[in-house]
Design a protein around this motif. Structure first.
Motif, mmCIF file in Angstrom:
data_model
loop_
_atom_site.group_PDB
_atom_site.id
_atom_site.type_symbol
_atom_site.label_atom_id
_atom_site.label_comp_id
_atom_site.label_asym_id
_atom_site.label_seq_id
_atom_site.Cartn_x
_atom_site.Cartn_y
_atom_site.Cartn_z
ATOM 1 N N SER A 171 0.842 -1.017 0.048
ATOM 2 C CA SER A 171 0.117 -0.014 0.297
ATOM 3 C C SER A 171 1.006 1.322 -0.221
ATOM 4 O O SER A 171 2.085 1.370 0.181
ATOM 5 C CB SER A 171 -0.790 -0.156 1.296
ATOM 6 O OG SER A 171 0.125 0.618 2.761
ATOM 7 N N TYR A 172 0.402 2.700 -0.684
ATOM 8 C CA TYR A 172 0.715 3.517 -0.367
ATOM 9 C C TYR A 172 1.486 3.726 1.456
ATOM 10 O O TYR A 172 2.713 4.303 1.223
ATOM 11 C CB TYR A 172 -0.169 4.676 -0.766
ATOM 12 C CG TYR A 172 0.242 6.013 -0.685
ATOM 13 C CD1 TYR A 172 1.631 7.013 -1.348
ATOM 14 C CD2 TYR A 172 0.603 6.632 0.161
ATOM 15 C CE1 TYR A 172 1.905 7.484 -1.437
ATOM 16 C CE2 TYR A 172 1.396 8.494 0.619
ATOM 17 C CZ TYR A 172 1.605 8.497 -0.635
ATOM 18 O OH TYR A 172 2.569 10.215 -0.405
ATOM 19 N N ASP A 232 -2.282 4.173 -8.671
ATOM 20 C CA ASP A 232 -2.851 5.220 -7.065
ATOM 21 C C ASP A 232 -1.816 5.467 -6.789
ATOM 22 O O ASP A 232 -2.181 6.943 -5.893
ATOM 23 C CB ASP A 232 -2.775 3.410 -6.819
ATOM 24 C CG ASP A 232 -4.146 2.584 -7.917
ATOM 25 O OD1 ASP A 232 -4.746 3.992 -8.530
ATOM 26 O OD2 ASP A 232 -4.378 2.052 -7.921
ATOM 27 N N GLU A 262 -1.431 9.055 -7.764
ATOM 28 C CA GLU A 262 -2.613 10.171 -7.281
ATOM 29 C C GLU A 262 -2.385 9.993 -5.503
ATOM 30 O O GLU A 262 -2.536 11.151 -5.731
ATOM 31 C CB GLU A 262 -4.068 9.095 -7.870
ATOM 32 C CG GLU A 262 -4.401 9.344 -9.159
ATOM 33 C CD GLU A 262 -5.455 8.824 -9.738
ATOM 34 O OE1 GLU A 262 -6.854 9.444 -10.324
ATOM 35 O OE2 GLU A 262 -6.197 7.566 -8.770
ATOM 36 N N THR A 263 -2.757 8.691 -4.965
ATOM 37 C CA THR A 263 -2.439 9.234 -3.742
ATOM 38 C C THR A 263 -1.607 10.560 -3.104
ATOM 39 O O THR A 263 -1.705 10.987 -1.845
ATOM 40 C CB THR A 263 -2.267 8.229 -3.107
ATOM 41 O OG1 THR A 263 -3.161 7.382 -3.271
ATOM 42 C CG2 THR A 263 -2.311 8.213 -2.035
ATOM 43 N N LYS A 285 -2.589 14.270 -3.993
ATOM 44 C CA LYS A 285 -3.420 14.433 -3.660
ATOM 45 C C LYS A 285 -2.857 14.610 -1.715
ATOM 46 O O LYS A 285 -4.015 15.530 -1.035
ATOM 47 C CB LYS A 285 -4.983 13.252 -2.807
ATOM 48 C CG LYS A 285 -5.716 13.916 -2.061
ATOM 49 C CD LYS A 285 -7.266 12.545 -1.975
ATOM 50 C CE LYS A 285 -8.017 13.984 -1.998
ATOM 51 N NZ LYS A 285 -8.506 13.896 -0.384
ATOM 52 N N GLU A 286 -1.879 13.751 -1.126
ATOM 53 C CA GLU A 286 -2.114 14.256 0.208
ATOM 54 C C GLU A 286 -0.669 15.202 0.188
ATOM 55 O O GLU A 286 -1.089 16.398 0.892
ATOM 56 C CB GLU A 286 -0.927 12.741 0.715
ATOM 57 C CG GLU A 286 -0.207 13.151 1.849
ATOM 58 C CD GLU A 286 0.796 11.824 2.335
ATOM 59 O OE1 GLU A 286 0.413 11.040 2.753
ATOM 60 O OE2 GLU A 286 1.621 11.883 1.851
#
Length: 304
Positions: A181-182, A281, A284-285, A288-289
């Motif tokens: 995961s990120y 993904d 993108e995360t 946004k963060e």
């Protein structure tokens, strides 16, 4: 308020030489500098496609509205010698409805200043030129490390990913091959000083102004930079002007060499659709963060 004037070729030289003492702006619509520029404010000057090269102070301002060809002719008669424009200028401006005359004081050259400007406006007004259009760039060191504090710079050597300085092996290769995961990648990348710095780096003004990136933009960037082995692998991802670049450097998906040393993906293998979607993904995360972050951080780094 500070202002930026895009000048035709030769006009900055005329202003610096003192032969042009009024900068005029005519327009059909009510746009800057009309009722924007005030006495005592600064106007920075640049030719199109070049850096800011000079500045002057506004001594006084005259505004004209509801112009007609007759009124424009009167302005030409009274101020034309000080505006020092080409004859074609007046012909082009005869349908204008608004005009601003900026009386020039203390014009001077300055060290070239690089800015970003993505629109075609010939005159812009800003609360602060330094915060709105100057290129704020981090200084980059290519191989940062602080091994004493478990912050390494990893390279792939003899089939292993190890620190270039102390030889410590990257301990999470098996986990990274599972495409975690990120949140987990962010934790793992704390071991790599280069990547950790990019996670916290403040966006430059261009990247900040264009921080909304579509999925399509992200995918196209990933396909072109890491989808297959790039002919200039290792240098295909710039450092500035796009939040996708920041994300790629932080996440270790900026080039195939980084994909190899962190994710164990062979250089020659084309990325699958699933892998491209996974990295999209992550990007993108990240964007946004960073866009949501309100606490800038300036890593201590220097020019290589």
């Amino acid at each position: 308020m500070e202002h930026l004037a895009i000048m035709s070729k030769g006009y900055i030289e005329k202003i610096l030489a003192g032969t042009k003492t009024i900068e005029s702006r005519f327009s059909i619509n009510r746009i800057a500098p009309f009722h924007k520029a005030l006495a005592g404010e600064l106007v920075y000057m640049k030719e199109s496609g070049k850096d800011i090269a000079a500045v002057f102070e506004i001594e006084k301002v005259l505004y004209f509205e509801h112009l007609t060809p007759e009124k424009i002719e009167e302005i030409k008669e009274e101020y034309g010698a000080f505006i020092h424009a080409e004859p074609s200028f007046w012909e082009e401006k005869k349908t204008s409805r608004y005009a601003t005359l900026l009386f020039i004081k203390n014009p001077r050259k300055i060290s070239p200043i690089k800015i970003y400007k993505r629109d075609k406006a010939a005159f812009k007004s800003f609360d602060s030129l330094s915060s709105d259009v100057l290129m704020t760039k981090r200084k980059i060191i290519k191989h940062p490390a602080d091994c004493c504090h478990d912050k390494h710079y990893y390279v792939h050597k003899d089939g292993r990913s190890v620190c270039m300085y102390c030889g410590s092996e990257f301990p999470y290769m098996k986990e990274m091959r599972q495409l975690p995961s990120y949140k987990r990648i962010k934790e793992i990348m704390e071991l790599s000083k280069w990547n950790e710095d990019w996670f916290h780096a403040e966006f430059d003004n261009v990247a900040r102004a264009h921080s909304k990136k579509s999925r399509e933009e992200i995918m196209q960037r990933l396909i072109s930079s890491i989808g297959t082995l790039h002919p200039n692998d290792g240098i295909q991802t710039p450092y500035y002007e796009n939040p996708i670049y920041y994300a790629q450097h932080a996440l270790g998906c900026c080039c195939r060499k980084c994909l190899l040393k962190f994710y164990g993906i062979p250089l020659e293998r084309k990325l699958s659709k699933e892998e491209l979607s996974y990295f999209a993904d992550l990007v993108e995360t990240f964007i946004k963060e960073r866009a949501d972050s309100r606490t800038p951080h300036h890593p201590t780094i220097e020019t290589a």
